[in-house]
Structures are given as structure tokens and as C-alpha cells.
Write an enzyme that holds these catalytic residues in place. Structure first.
Site, PDB file in Angstrom:
ATOM      1  N   SER A   1     -11.794  10.970   3.313  1.00  0.00           N
ATOM      2  CA  SER A   1     -12.690  10.400   2.148  1.00  0.00           C
ATOM      3  C   SER A   1     -12.758   8.826   2.287  1.00  0.00           C
ATOM      4  O   SER A   1     -12.241   8.265   3.264  1.00  0.00           O
ATOM      5  CB  SER A   1     -11.814  10.809   0.840  1.00  0.00           C
ATOM      6  OG  SER A   1     -10.594  10.021   0.805  1.00  0.00           O
TER       7      SER A   1
ATOM      8  N   ASP B   1     -13.621   5.674  -0.719  1.00  0.00           N
ATOM      9  CA  ASP B   1     -13.634   5.174  -2.153  1.00  0.00           C
ATOM     10  C   ASP B   1     -14.749   4.210  -2.298  1.00  0.00           C
ATOM     11  O   ASP B   1     -15.419   3.694  -1.338  1.00  0.00           O
ATOM     12  CB  ASP B   1     -12.474   4.454  -2.707  1.00  0.00           C
ATOM     13  CG  ASP B   1     -11.208   5.261  -2.395  1.00  0.00           C
ATOM     14  OD1 ASP B   1     -11.248   6.433  -2.892  1.00  0.00           O
ATOM     15  OD2 ASP B   1     -10.106   4.431  -2.074  1.00  0.00           O
TER      16      ASP B   1
ATOM     17  N   ASP C   1      -0.204   5.156   0.983  1.00  0.00           N
ATOM     18  CA  ASP C   1      -0.485   5.809   2.243  1.00  0.00           C
ATOM     19  C   ASP C   1      -0.438   5.347   3.494  1.00  0.00           C
ATOM     20  O   ASP C   1      -1.244   4.153   3.987  1.00  0.00           O
ATOM     21  CB  ASP C   1      -1.748   6.545   2.084  1.00  0.00           C
ATOM     22  CG  ASP C   1      -1.733   8.013   1.918  1.00  0.00           C
ATOM     23  OD1 ASP C   1      -0.770   8.671   1.550  1.00  0.00           O
ATOM     24  OD2 ASP C   1      -2.938   8.627   1.843  1.00  0.00           O
TER      25      ASP C   1
ATOM     26  N   ARG D   1     -11.326  17.822  -0.806  1.00  0.00           N
ATOM     27  CA  ARG D   1     -10.086  17.383  -1.045  1.00  0.00           C
ATOM     28  C   ARG D   1      -9.287  18.519  -1.121  1.00  0.00           C
ATOM     29  O   ARG D   1      -7.929  18.474  -0.808  1.00  0.00           O
ATOM     30  CB  ARG D   1      -9.833  16.593  -2.262  1.00  0.00           C
ATOM     31  CG  ARG D   1     -10.465  15.113  -2.106  1.00  0.00           C
ATOM     32  CD  ARG D   1     -10.084  14.234  -3.300  1.00  0.00           C
ATOM     33  NE  ARG D   1      -8.688  14.005  -2.920  1.00  0.00           N
ATOM     34  CZ  ARG D   1      -8.081  12.927  -2.327  1.00  0.00           C
ATOM     35  NH1 ARG D   1      -8.901  12.196  -1.659  1.00  0.00           N
ATOM     36  NH2 ARG D   1      -6.894  12.612  -2.261  1.00  0.00           N
TER      37      ARG D   1
ATOM     38  N   ARG E   1      -7.099  18.780   7.352  1.00  0.00           N
ATOM     39  CA  ARG E   1      -7.256  17.368   7.193  1.00  0.00           C
ATOM     40  C   ARG E   1      -6.978  16.652   8.658  1.00  0.00           C
ATOM     41  O   ARG E   1      -7.685  15.836   8.981  1.00  0.00           O
ATOM     42  CB  ARG E   1      -6.147  16.720   6.338  1.00  0.00           C
ATOM     43  CG  ARG E   1      -6.413  16.743   4.815  1.00  0.00           C
ATOM     44  CD  ARG E   1      -5.008  16.156   4.000  1.00  0.00           C
ATOM     45  NE  ARG E   1      -5.211  15.994   2.805  1.00  0.00           N
ATOM     46  CZ  ARG E   1      -5.569  15.078   2.002  1.00  0.00           C
ATOM     47  NH1 ARG E   1      -5.762  14.025   2.542  1.00  0.00           N
ATOM     48  NH2 ARG E   1      -6.030  15.237   0.803  1.00  0.00           N
TER      49      ARG E   1
ATOM     50  N   ARG F   1     -12.462   9.309 -10.803  1.00  0.00           N
ATOM     51  CA  ARG F   1     -11.181   8.676 -11.224  1.00  0.00           C
ATOM     52  C   ARG F   1     -11.669   7.619 -12.243  1.00  0.00           C
ATOM     53  O   ARG F   1     -13.095   7.094 -12.354  1.00  0.00           O
ATOM     54  CB  ARG F   1     -10.572   7.897 -10.056  1.00  0.00           C
ATOM     55  CG  ARG F   1     -10.154   9.120  -9.120  1.00  0.00           C
ATOM     56  CD  ARG F   1      -9.527   8.462  -7.943  1.00  0.00           C
ATOM     57  NE  ARG F   1      -9.150   9.493  -6.870  1.00  0.00           N
ATOM     58  CZ  ARG F   1      -8.631   9.018  -5.770  1.00  0.00           C
ATOM     59  NH1 ARG F   1      -8.696   7.827  -5.303  1.00  0.00           N
ATOM     60  NH2 ARG F   1      -8.290  10.147  -4.781  1.00  0.00           N
TER      61      ARG F   1
ATOM     62  N   THR G   1      -2.799 -13.986  -0.676  1.00  0.00           N
ATOM     63  CA  THR G   1      -1.697 -12.988  -0.053  1.00  0.00           C
ATOM     64  C   THR G   1      -1.524 -13.555   1.306  1.00  0.00           C
ATOM     65  O   THR G   1      -2.391 -14.151   2.083  1.00  0.00           O
ATOM     66  CB  THR G   1      -2.097 -11.659   0.182  1.00  0.00           C
ATOM     67  OG1 THR G   1      -3.284 -11.480   1.068  1.00  0.00           O
ATOM     68  CG2 THR G   1      -2.740 -10.968  -1.233  1.00  0.00           C
TER      69      THR G   1
ATOM     70  N   ASP H   1       1.019  -1.152  -0.031  1.00  0.00           N
ATOM     71  CA  ASP H   1       0.059   0.179   0.005  1.00  0.00           C
ATOM     72  C   ASP H   1       0.896   1.186  -0.223  1.00  0.00           C
ATOM     73  O   ASP H   1       1.974   0.964   0.501  1.00  0.00           O
ATOM     74  CB  ASP H   1      -0.906  -0.062   1.223  1.00  0.00           C
ATOM     75  CG  ASP H   1      -1.716   1.245   1.608  1.00  0.00           C
ATOM     76  OD1 ASP H   1      -2.301   1.718   0.575  1.00  0.00           O
ATOM     77  OD2 ASP H   1      -1.333   1.684   2.565  1.00  0.00           O
TER      78      ASP H   1
ATOM     79  N   ARG I   1      -0.499  11.051   2.778  1.00  0.00           N
ATOM     80  CA  ARG I   1      -0.493  12.130   1.966  1.00  0.00           C
ATOM     81  C   ARG I   1       0.789  12.873   1.838  1.00  0.00           C
ATOM     82  O   ARG I   1       0.920  14.020   1.295  1.00  0.00           O
ATOM     83  CB  ARG I   1      -1.755  13.294   2.033  1.00  0.00           C
ATOM     84  CG  ARG I   1      -3.035  12.649   1.744  1.00  0.00           C
ATOM     85  CD  ARG I   1      -3.255  12.151   0.337  1.00  0.00           C
ATOM     86  NE  ARG I   1      -2.928  13.208  -0.751  1.00  0.00           N
ATOM     87  CZ  ARG I   1      -2.152  12.891  -1.727  1.00  0.00           C
ATOM     88  NH1 ARG I   1      -2.036  11.479  -2.225  1.00  0.00           N
ATOM     89  NH2 ARG I   1      -2.085  13.736  -2.778  1.00  0.00           N
TER      90      ARG I   1
ATOM     91  N   ASP J   1      -1.738  -0.466   6.040  1.00  0.00           N
ATOM     92  CA  ASP J   1      -2.073  -0.090   7.410  1.00  0.00           C
ATOM     93  C   ASP J   1      -3.559   0.002   7.467  1.00  0.00           C
ATOM     94  O   ASP J   1      -3.795  -0.152   9.043  1.00  0.00           O
ATOM     95  CB  ASP J   1      -1.480   1.540   7.610  1.00  0.00           C
ATOM     96  CG  ASP J   1      -2.107   2.345   6.677  1.00  0.00           C
ATOM     97  OD1 ASP J   1      -2.438   3.622   7.064  1.00  0.00           O
ATOM     98  OD2 ASP J   1      -2.373   1.973   5.487  1.00  0.00           O
TER      99      ASP J   1
END
EC number: 5.4.2.8
Length: 248
Positions: free
Chosen positions: A181, A183, A16, A136, A143, A125, A226, A14, A23, A209
Site C-alpha cells: 500500500s 499512504d 514495521d 488489504r 502480500r 484513517r 533528528t 518506526d 506486519r 527501514d
């Protein structure tokens, strides 16, 4: 590159909170460490953000710095710098259903009473929508404040609950990640999507994380394909990798 010690082993990361602070830009030390890691195993990165944002964090040469680079959970896939696959939310859902979802979400945010709002509440996206109640365009300080506020008031979990019920017929997955945010994407378009490009590997170690249920690393962490590792910071990531791959 010289032959690796364990080319059939893939270390998949990953971005972030795993390779970078949330970020933030990757440190030179971490970049150097990942370079060393590639001498031992095959290395890939998978992030929910688009390639532009991942490049801002990991560097413009991200698609060649790693053997695999998966942006938008693998809906945009690169191997050794070459584009090997893309998938589109617009073609999958269609404009009418997209518009219905976006309109409802914007109305919900408009009625939301939170301390501050900025701009860019929905980011479209190629493979997902990213929804941010605060917007954003907020500063890093804002944030951090929203993240604390959200932990107390559950702004994002409550919003996800409403959207999940309202749009159950679309079979969408809602994944809370980062500080501000969440997704939204069709079921199966989480980070496990990238695994279709990794059939050749006998052993895939995933490091993330947000591996708890509802976090955006959960599905791939739990996947039978995995071996999952939960990390708390980039330093922890490096430490676990040293122990697993570089101490023998």
C-alpha cells in the site's frame, strides 16, 4: 521507573520492519530489549498505521510500554498512556474533496490489471488514506507475492505518479510503505508531524527501514531535528541501539 542515564535523549522507532518483521507481531525478546533500553534513554514509537493496528503488532499496552506512542504519523499522539493530541483529515480536506479523490482512486484500481485483487482498497484513517491496489484483505502469502510483483512492475509508483498529477491542487504527500500500500496525507503530515511533541529533547535518534526518498521514513530521517539511522531488521535495530546507548 528509576532515573534514566540519558533522559534528554530520545530513541524514536518506526514499527514495521524496524521493531517487527513486516506486519508481524513483535517478539518477546524485542519487547524485553525495549524495556531495557528505557533504563538508558527515553523511548518512543511512530507508525503510519492507526492505534488498533500498531497494538496488534506491539501489544495492547503499547501506549504505556513506551514514553511516547505516535499512531498515524503522530496525528494521534500519546505520552505515558495519555492522549495529548489528534488531527483529522476529514475536517482538513472536507468531504467534497475527499470524495473526488476516493472516486478517482477506486476507478483507477478497477481498471488496474494485476494478478489478483481482494478487498479494502482504501482504508480511511483519521489522519490519512491508505491505498492498496491488491486490497488489504489479502493473505500474508498474497502480500509477499504482490511485493515481488510490484518491484518488477512498479504498480504503486506508477499509481502515485498519476494521483500526484491529478490532485496537485490538494498539496498531498504520497508515501509508499509496507508491502502492499501507500499512504496519502496533507503535506507536513508525514512522520515529522510527531516532532512538535518532542521539543524538550536535545537529541532525537530515529530508527527506520524505509529511509530512502519516497519511503515513509524519509522525511523524519532527513529532518534537522533528528539523527537518522537506517535499519534492515529488528535484530539490526537492537544491535545499533546496544552500540549507541548501552555500551557506555
Amino acid at each position: 521507573m528509576a532515573a534514566r542515564k540519558n533522559a534528554g535523549v530520545l530513541a524514536l522507532f518506526d514499527v514495521d520492519g524496524t521493531l517487527t518483521a513486516p506486519r508481524k507481531v513483535v517478539t518477546p525478546e524485542m519487547l524485553q530489549f525495549m524495556k531495557q533500553l528505557r533504563e538508558h534513554v527515553t523511548v518512543g514509537v511512530v507508525g503510519g498505521s492507526d492505534l488498533v493496528k500498531i497494538s496488534e503488532q506491539l501489544g495492547k499496552s503499547v501506549t504505556t510500554d513506551y514514553d511516547y506512542c505516535f499512531s498515524e504519523n503522530g496525528l494521534v499522539a500519546h505520552k505515558n498512556g495519555e492522549l495529548i493530541g489528534t488531527q483529522s483529515l476529514k475536517s482538513f480536506l472536507g468531504d467534497d474533496q475527499l470524495k473526488e479523490f476516493i472516486n478517482f482512486t477506486l476507478h483507477y484500481i478497477a481498471d488496474l490489471d494485476i494478478p489478483i485483487k481482494r478487498g479494502t482498497f482504501i482504508e480511511f484513517r483519521s489522519g490519512m488514506l491508505n491505498v492498496s491496489p491488491i486490497g488489504r484483505n489479502c493473505s500474508q502469502e498474497e502480500r509477499d507475492e504482490f511485493e515481488k510483483y510490484d518491484k518488477v512492475h512498479n504498480i504503486r509508483p506508477k499509481m502515485v505518479s498519476v494521483l500526484r498529477e491529478k490532485f496537485a491542487h490538494l498539496n498531498l504527500t504520497f508515501s509508499i510503505g509496507g508491502q502492499i500500500s501507500f499512504d496519502v496525507f496533507p503535506q507536513g503530515w508525514d512522520k515529522t508531524y510527531c516532532l512538535r511533541y518532542l521539543e524538550e529533547f536535545q537529541e532525537i535518534h530515529f530508527f527506520g527501514d524505509k529511509t530512502y526518498k519516497g519511503g515513509n521514513d524519509y522525511e523524519i530521517f532527513e529532518s534537522d531535528r533528528t539523527i537518522g539511522h537506517t535499519v534492515t531488521s529488528p535484530d539490526d535495530t537492537a544491535e545499533q541501539c546496544r552500540s549507541l546507548f548501552m555500551s557506555k
